[in-house]
Design an enzyme around this catalytic site. Sequence first.
Site, PDB file in Angstrom:
ATOM      1  N   LYS A 191      17.094   2.484  -0.458  1.00 42.09           N
ATOM      2  CA  LYS A 191      16.859   3.904  -0.234  1.00 42.09           C
ATOM      3  C   LYS A 191      16.226   4.491  -1.493  1.00 42.09           C
ATOM      4  CE  LYS A 191      18.929   8.401   0.101  1.00 42.09           C
ATOM      5  NZ  LYS A 191      20.155   9.194  -0.187  1.00 42.09           N
ATOM      6  N   GLY A 211      24.627  17.922  -1.043  1.00 42.22           N
ATOM      7  CA  GLY A 211      25.942  18.422  -1.414  1.00 42.22           C
ATOM      8  C   GLY A 211      26.225  19.856  -1.041  1.00 42.22           C
ATOM      9  N   ALA A 217      21.291  14.435   3.699  1.00 41.33           N
ATOM     10  CA  ALA A 217      21.662  15.572   2.843  1.00 41.33           C
ATOM     11  C   ALA A 217      21.839  16.849   3.646  1.00 41.33           C
ATOM     12  CB  ALA A 217      20.641  15.813   1.738  1.00 41.33           C
ATOM     13  N   GLY A 218      22.905  17.572   3.314  1.00 43.71           N
ATOM     14  CA  GLY A 218      23.131  18.902   3.863  1.00 43.71           C
ATOM     15  C   GLY A 218      24.165  18.998   4.960  1.00 43.71           C
ATOM     16  N   ASN A 233      27.461  11.685   2.538  1.00 43.70           N
ATOM     17  CA  ASN A 233      28.459  11.279   1.555  1.00 43.70           C
ATOM     18  C   ASN A 233      29.444  12.415   1.295  1.00 43.70           C
ATOM     19  OD1 ASN A 233      28.332   9.827  -1.828  1.00 43.70           O
ATOM     20  ND2 ASN A 233      30.002  10.081  -0.434  1.00 43.70           N
ATOM     21  N   THR A 234      28.942  13.520   0.716  1.00 42.61           N
ATOM     22  CA  THR A 234      29.829  14.616   0.321  1.00 42.61           C
ATOM     23  C   THR A 234      30.602  15.199   1.490  1.00 42.61           C
ATOM     24  OG1 THR A 234      28.211  15.158  -1.399  1.00 42.61           O
ATOM     25  CG2 THR A 234      29.931  16.767  -0.990  1.00 42.61           C
TER      26      THR A 234
END
Length: 259
Positions: A100, A161, A187-188, A209-210
């Site tokens: 990635k 994040g 993301a997001g 992830n987050t």
Amino acid sequence: MDTLKIAGKEFDSRLLVGTGKYKDFNETRQAILASGAQIVTVAIRRTNIGQNAGEPSLLDFLPPHEFTYLPNTAGCYTAEDAVRTLRLAREMLDDHRLVKLEVLGDPKTLYPNVIETIAAAKVLVKEGFEVMVYTSDDPIVAKTLEDIGCCAIMPLASLIGSGMGILNPWNLQIIIENTSVPVLVDAGVGTASDAAIAMELGCEGILMNTAIAGARNPVLMASAMKKAVEAGREAFLAGRMDKRLYKAEPSSPTSEMIS
């Protein structure tokens, strides 16, 4: 069977999960298992996968024979650094080629630097890497990265994040409609409904992830995300009803009514 196909390989799960921000590797493993993810991404610059002898290694908790590793270039701000990092990952993971790519623009927003991203993608593809690439939600940039030879396009839904969800579904739809390789939101995503919406738009998968690691109960959130991705995919395949302001239609037959 409806599987995710990336770089010639098929995966049952459309949820890709990061391995950072958990309290320890035990929680990481529990969350990954609850998510059902088969692809796990790891920040080569931040996670020990054997380069720090004597310290706990992620490889011991998520063995490569159980999961497909997706080394990433988190923390890289130039094409040169990103390429160097993935060359190192290839050596450490026995000629591993699926990676990635992300090249960031600034440390405050972590917004992608698409100029450096394109430059790095050209080098990596030429060297035989299978590049999944994090980018902005610009349809022209996405198409450019596909034309370079990236095997998957990964536009942000909102800032890394942030947990703000999908802020521009229209751009995502344009990218999906004009791209022949898989498009995965990266993301997001903040909660399960965000994941479902992304999948309903037609995304092939989601990387997060987050949203999981930052939840009060990461393992339970991982389970919720698994269900949301599956439900969103099924809703996309089923095809939703048309939206309309109003159109009174009875849900039951009106003929042969009892009077």
